[in-house]
Design an enzyme around this catalytic site. Sequence first.
Site, mmCIF file in Angstrom:
data_model
loop_
_atom_site.group_PDB
_atom_site.id
_atom_site.type_symbol
_atom_site.label_atom_id
_atom_site.label_comp_id
_atom_site.label_asym_id
_atom_site.label_seq_id
_atom_site.Cartn_x
_atom_site.Cartn_y
_atom_site.Cartn_z
ATOM 1 C CD GLU A 1 -2.240 -6.858 3.869
ATOM 2 O OE1 GLU A 1 -2.304 -5.675 4.271
ATOM 3 O OE2 GLU A 1 -2.191 -7.151 2.646
ATOM 4 N NE ARG B 1 -11.425 3.885 10.211
ATOM 5 C CZ ARG B 1 -10.429 3.531 9.390
ATOM 6 N NH1 ARG B 1 -9.418 2.816 9.834
ATOM 7 N NH2 ARG B 1 -10.468 3.872 8.107
ATOM 8 C CG HIS C 1 -4.556 -3.753 2.035
ATOM 9 N ND1 HIS C 1 -3.459 -3.579 2.860
ATOM 10 C CD2 HIS C 1 -4.931 -2.521 1.615
ATOM 11 C CE1 HIS C 1 -3.188 -2.281 2.946
ATOM 12 N NE2 HIS C 1 -4.054 -1.620 2.204
ATOM 13 C CB CYS D 1 -0.986 -0.048 1.155
ATOM 14 S SG CYS D 1 -2.426 1.046 0.896
#
Length: 308
Positions: free
Chosen positions: A237, A249, A235, A142
């Site tokens: 992961e 959030r 991402h 990223c």
Amino acid sequence: MPIKIPDDLPARQTLEAEGVTVMGEADAVRQDIRPLQIGLLNLMPDKVRTETQLARLLGATPLQIELTLVRMTDHVSRNTSQDHMEAFYRPWDDVRHGRFDGFIITGAPVERLPYEDVTYWSEFVQILEWTQTNVHKTLTICWAAQAALYHFHAIQKRTLGEKAFGVIPHGTCVQGSPFLRGFADTFQVPVSRWTEICAESLAATSGLEVLAESSLTGPCLVDDPAHRALHMFNHLEYDTETLAKEYFRDGGSQLPLGYFPEDDPAKAPMNSWRAHGHLLIGNWINAIYQTTPFDIAAIGSGSALTAA
């Protein structure tokens, strides 16, 4: 083979519950092999979640891995307890004289800042340069991937009008790449970023190869052999729930594409990328194992670099 992490690292209990084999110090010593030394510079706010995600993938590879958690020397984390940081993380200044077979640098929540305005930019640049002499292969994720391309190739990022956010279909561009072994022609990838690297900038830079991309969110995975680096803008992961946590959030301001069933945040998301996350890290570890010198002290020498 297992991954070796501290006995009381919070990730250990999670990984053992998932069936990942985790090794203690005494067991590691009994095995007459050299474990691969992998460093993780964790710049994400939720250090525990990120270290668990990456340790999970590293621990599923067929080699013994010894993971060292690294932090910026002077930067103080505001989202992870100091007790955790002091117990499990080593400042880069303490490890800079060591050698690593592989080194992972995560993203950071600073992507909309100019690089030079990031408080730890000077040390970050030193770390990138250090990887060229003390690390066999590097994986950036990223923001770190964009920052590495800026430092090594002067490629600028571009701020997006709307966050690239969701589980996005990607296609492979280079079928013969060792980093893409086992990949489907198209595969899903979690994306969460406010900036991008333009395909045109990559195409105009010699020595870089785009391995995977999306028509919606652009380049995803870039091979940078001159710097023995693999750059991932997204991402693989991530946990199943990571994008949901980001969505809630942020007050539900932007629905992640292709993530919630029927675009209904009340429904639990399904993980469609897990296998490719394991494939990517497994392929990266295999590339390290095939080329890293047995004598770790040789990393950074001319012979080690030639072997890469």
